[in-house]
Write a protein that holds these residues in place. Structure first.
Motif, mmCIF file in Angstrom:
data_model
loop_
_atom_site.group_PDB
_atom_site.id
_atom_site.type_symbol
_atom_site.label_atom_id
_atom_site.label_comp_id
_atom_site.label_asym_id
_atom_site.label_seq_id
_atom_site.Cartn_x
_atom_site.Cartn_y
_atom_site.Cartn_z
ATOM 1 N N LEU A 156 4.018 -9.869 -18.445
ATOM 2 C CA LEU A 156 5.138 -9.926 -19.387
ATOM 3 C C LEU A 156 6.424 -10.351 -18.689
ATOM 4 N N ARG A 157 6.556 -9.963 -17.419
ATOM 5 C CA ARG A 157 7.767 -10.275 -16.655
ATOM 6 C C ARG A 157 7.677 -11.647 -15.978
ATOM 7 N N GLY A 158 6.572 -12.345 -16.199
ATOM 8 C CA GLY A 158 6.414 -13.668 -15.610
ATOM 9 C C GLY A 158 5.974 -13.660 -14.167
ATOM 10 N N VAL A 159 5.468 -12.524 -13.682
ATOM 11 C CA VAL A 159 5.012 -12.428 -12.294
ATOM 12 C C VAL A 159 3.611 -13.028 -12.179
ATOM 13 N N LYS A 160 3.411 -13.899 -11.217
ATOM 14 C CA LYS A 160 2.091 -14.510 -11.004
ATOM 15 C C LYS A 160 1.227 -13.548 -10.202
ATOM 16 N N LEU A 161 0.043 -13.237 -10.726
ATOM 17 C CA LEU A 161 -0.873 -12.325 -10.053
ATOM 18 C C LEU A 161 -1.735 -13.098 -9.061
ATOM 19 N N SER A 162 -1.925 -12.535 -7.894
ATOM 20 C CA SER A 162 -2.687 -13.208 -6.835
ATOM 21 C C SER A 162 -4.180 -12.946 -7.000
ATOM 22 N N GLU A 163 -4.968 -13.959 -6.679
ATOM 23 C CA GLU A 163 -6.409 -13.787 -6.714
ATOM 24 C C GLU A 163 -6.850 -12.839 -5.601
ATOM 25 N N ILE A 164 -8.018 -12.247 -5.784
ATOM 26 C CA ILE A 164 -8.515 -11.275 -4.818
ATOM 27 C C ILE A 164 -9.736 -11.856 -4.105
ATOM 28 N N SER A 165 -10.146 -11.196 -3.012
ATOM 29 C CA SER A 165 -11.285 -11.675 -2.240
ATOM 30 C C SER A 165 -11.954 -10.483 -1.559
ATOM 31 N N GLY A 166 -13.040 -10.754 -0.847
ATOM 32 C CA GLY A 166 -13.711 -9.717 -0.068
ATOM 33 C C GLY A 166 -14.256 -8.579 -0.907
ATOM 34 N N ASP A 167 -14.167 -7.372 -0.349
ATOM 35 C CA ASP A 167 -14.698 -6.181 -1.021
ATOM 36 C C ASP A 167 -14.030 -5.951 -2.372
ATOM 37 N N GLU A 168 -12.744 -6.272 -2.455
ATOM 38 C CA GLU A 168 -12.026 -6.060 -3.709
ATOM 39 C C GLU A 168 -12.626 -6.915 -4.820
ATOM 40 N N LEU A 169 -13.021 -8.138 -4.498
ATOM 41 C CA LEU A 169 -13.606 -9.019 -5.501
ATOM 42 C C LEU A 169 -14.983 -8.523 -5.926
ATOM 43 N N TYR A 170 -15.712 -7.905 -5.011
ATOM 44 C CA TYR A 170 -17.029 -7.382 -5.374
ATOM 45 C C TYR A 170 -16.916 -6.122 -6.233
ATOM 46 N N LYS A 171 -15.782 -5.441 -6.157
ATOM 47 C CA LYS A 171 -15.545 -4.305 -7.057
ATOM 48 C C LYS A 171 -15.184 -4.802 -8.458
ATOM 49 N N ARG A 172 -14.422 -5.890 -8.523
ATOM 50 C CA ARG A 172 -13.976 -6.444 -9.805
ATOM 51 C C ARG A 172 -14.337 -7.931 -9.849
ATOM 52 N N PRO A 173 -15.630 -8.228 -10.010
ATOM 53 C CA PRO A 173 -16.101 -9.611 -9.848
ATOM 54 C C PRO A 173 -15.618 -10.594 -10.903
ATOM 55 N N LEU A 174 -15.043 -10.103 -12.000
ATOM 56 C CA LEU A 174 -14.546 -11.012 -13.036
ATOM 57 C C LEU A 174 -13.035 -11.225 -12.941
ATOM 58 N N ARG A 175 -12.423 -10.613 -11.944
ATOM 59 C CA ARG A 175 -10.964 -10.628 -11.815
ATOM 60 C C ARG A 175 -10.398 -12.044 -11.712
#
Length: 388
Positions: free
Chosen positions: A258-277
């Motif tokens: 909502l504030r126009g902040v760009k969210l960064s993509e994730i990798s590694g273990d974090e991506l395997y926890k949230r694989p659709l992120r």
């Protein structure tokens, strides 16, 4: 619900005491209005969906249907000697028909804009009720004088429909006053992306697709859909089961977007926890929907009888079964694909489900008890960590 009313024949105007409060969403006004005056300017919408020939949906309102039993109880209550409604009615007033005098702390409501020689709106369509319709209706039966029961009001002036929906959602989700399915449904009104809106849209898409295993099985708004006899999964269950694969903190993500902040993509273990992120961050919602749909196509392929079973004691296609399957989804998806890949039905079936030693007849409450214990056991069995 109030239909469009004719423009009033005469100019009407009244004022009431009010103070301004500044908040992140913008200015709000807190005041007190006699109940009959309040009734004269308010209307309620009912959240409902109309489908045109292209099966698109459009928004008509955001309030809950009136509960006649609740109104009847409030009608009795308001005539008790110690009756009180201490919390505010929340209103959205139409800009142009409202003015606030900072010097006198009074707000004026009119059925005409400044400079107009005649009314241009019906007084009864100036204020949409975002919260408090049952209290207003209950006061219809108040036997005291017109000025004997004031209501405190919180007023938003000129809020657009998305802001109104968010206000309603915040009040009711945080205070658990309405079912979560309705609240999640409101996210489709938001202008910005959010994990909640994406999951809502995917629920709507799979529920509406005749080729999907979830076709007409998701209960929208938390109430039964007219014409349907089997809606075993609520929209809230679907959204809350999927959203963890997209976001660790959905509220924070929504606020940043909502504030126009760009969210960064994730990798590694974090991506395997949230694989659709990362698919969400790339706005690839269709791909997310395809992956989830292919997963459930494979479920139906493996257990067609259990998936369509509607009798008492069935488990696989009910809430417990769905939640267990969605817990199993991450393991199954990562077993057949890299995060972000669109895994096909065939790949899910051949590499995951074909090896599971569960028959259609095994999905019963005797094997998987109602509640979280049964859900957890089904998940363990699907993983091969436990045998029946």
């Amino acid at each position: 619900m109030t239909a469009d009313l004719p423009i009033d024949p005469d100019k009407i105007s009244f004022d009431f005491p009010c103070i301004r409060a500044r908040q992140p969403i913008g200015d709000i006004f807190v005041g007190a209005i006699p109940h009959k005056r309040l009734k004269s300017i308010t209307y309620f919408d009912v959240r409902r969906v109309l489908r045109d020939e292209r099966d698109f949906e459009r928004y008509l309102g955001i309030q809950r249907p009136l509960d006649d039993k609740r109104v009847a109880k409030l009608t009795n209550y308001v005539n008790y000697k110690d009756a009180s409604f201490p919390t505010s009615i929340i209103l959205a007033l139409t800009e142009g028909y409202v003015s606030f005098d900072e010097a006198t702390n009074r707000m004026t409501v009119s059925n005409f804009r400044p400079g107009e020689a005649a009314p241009s709106i019906n007084l009864g369509q100036i204020a949409r009720v975002l919260d408090g319709q049952h209290r207003i209706e209950g006061l219809q039966g108040f036997t005291g004088g017109a000025d004997d029961f004031d209501l405190s009001v919180t007023i938003f002036v000129g809020a657009d429909i998305a802001d109104q929906a968010q206000i309603f959602a915040t009040v009711n989700l945080e205070q658990t006053k309405v079912n979560k399915s309705l609240v999640y449904d409101l996210y489709d009104l938001a202008h910005s992306r959010s994990p909640q809106k994406t999951c809502h849209n995917i629920a709507v898409a799979l529920d509406g697709d005749s080729r999907s295993p979830l076709h007409k099985r998701i209960k929208r708004l938390g109430i039964a859909t007219d014409g349907r006899v089997f809606e075993p999964i609520t929209q809230a269950t679907f959204v809350e089961s999927l959203i963890s694969y997209i976001s660790e903190d959905p509220r924070s993500d929504r606020d940043k977007l909502l504030r126009g902040v760009k969210l960064s993509e994730i990798s590694g273990d974090e991506l395997y926890k949230r694989p659709l992120r990362n698919l969400f961050l790339r706005q690839q919602d269709i791909e997310i929907a395809s992956i989830v749909n292919n997963f459930f196509l494979a479920v139906r392929q493996k257990w067609p009888v259990a998936w369509d079973e509607r009798g008492k004691g069935a488990v696989l296609n009910r809430t417990n079964g769905f939640r267990a399957l969605m817990r199993f989804f991450r393991w199954a998806y990562l077993h057949v694909a890299e995060p972000g890949d669109v895994a096909s039905q065939q790949r899910f079936y051949e590499r995951v489900f074909s090896a599971i030693r569960l028959a259609d007849a095994d999905f019963t409450t005797e094997n998987f008890a109602p509640g979280t214990s049964g859900e957890a056991r089904l998940y363990r069995v699907l993983r091969g960590e436990e045998q029946l």
